[in-house]
Design a protein around this motif. Structure first.
Motif, PDB file in Angstrom:
ATOM      1  N   ILE A   4       0.825  -1.207   0.000  1.00 22.14           N
ATOM      2  CA  ILE A   4       0.000   0.000   0.000  1.00 22.14           C
ATOM      3  C   ILE A   4       0.861   1.259   0.000  1.00 22.14           C
ATOM      4  CG2 ILE A   4      -1.679   1.327   1.331  1.00 22.14           C
ATOM      5  CD1 ILE A   4      -2.970  -1.287   2.088  1.00 22.14           C
ATOM      6  N   TYR A   5       1.981   1.236   0.696  1.00 28.11           N
ATOM      7  CA  TYR A   5       2.875   2.398   0.715  1.00 28.11           C
ATOM      8  C   TYR A   5       3.430   2.658  -0.686  1.00 28.11           C
ATOM      9  CZ  TYR A   5       6.638   5.543   2.047  1.00 28.11           C
ATOM     10  OH  TYR A   5       7.474   6.627   2.141  1.00 28.11           O
ATOM     11  N   LEU A   9       3.055   6.026  -2.999  1.00 24.71           N
ATOM     12  CA  LEU A   9       4.182   6.751  -3.601  1.00 24.71           C
ATOM     13  C   LEU A   9       4.038   6.866  -5.109  1.00 24.71           C
ATOM     14  CD1 LEU A   9       7.266   5.422  -1.600  1.00 24.71           C
ATOM     15  CD2 LEU A   9       6.096   7.614  -1.365  1.00 24.71           C
ATOM     16  N   ASP A  10       3.452   5.872  -5.734  1.00 19.38           N
ATOM     17  CA  ASP A  10       3.249   5.925  -7.183  1.00 19.38           C
ATOM     18  C   ASP A  10       2.242   7.000  -7.586  1.00 19.38           C
ATOM     19  OD1 ASP A  10       5.107   3.950  -7.571  1.00 19.38           O
ATOM     20  OD2 ASP A  10       3.628   2.333  -7.706  1.00 19.38           O
ATOM     21  N   LEU A  11       1.399   7.437  -6.651  1.00 24.21           N
ATOM     22  CA  LEU A  11       0.445   8.505  -6.936  1.00 24.21           C
ATOM     23  C   LEU A  11       1.099   9.885  -6.969  1.00 24.21           C
ATOM     24  CD1 LEU A  11      -2.525   7.403  -4.674  1.00 24.21           C
ATOM     25  CD2 LEU A  11      -2.373   7.220  -7.163  1.00 24.21           C
ATOM     26  N   LEU A  12       2.225  10.034  -6.294  1.00 24.65           N
ATOM     27  CA  LEU A  12       2.915  11.321  -6.234  1.00 24.65           C
ATOM     28  C   LEU A  12       3.673  11.565  -7.534  1.00 24.65           C
ATOM     29  CD1 LEU A  12       4.343  11.069  -2.617  1.00 24.65           C
ATOM     30  CD2 LEU A  12       2.290  12.274  -3.371  1.00 24.65           C
TER      31      LEU A  12
END
Length: 76
Positions: A4-5, A9-12
């Motif tokens: 989930i982390y 991070l992939d969304l940023l």
């Protein structure tokens, strides 16, 4: 199962790699002038630490020396 982390991070957005010219150096901290006229403070002067050197900067860290090529700034 996905991490989930890592998904978060992939969304940023990715941090951009910028090029600039070193205008001053104090210890391991340099002031870098960007082609658009902006200034930023960057760490990690290293071998590219000469005033007037063109460097790559990402997230406040000098990543290395950049080739001295002409820069064209295009306003959008």
């Amino acid at each position: 199962m996905r991490n989930i982390y890592r998904v978060f991070l992939d969304l940023l957005p990715a941090r951009p790699l910028q090029v600039g010219t070193i205008t001053s150096v104090e210890g391991e901290v340099a002031t870098v002038q960007l082609p658009g006229g902006g200034l930023l403070i960057a760490r990690g002067v290293g071998a590219a630490g000469a005033v007037g050197a063109t460097v790559f900067v990402r997230d406040g860290l000098i990543e290395g020396e950049a080739p001295s090529l002409p820069v064209e700034v295009i306003e959008i």
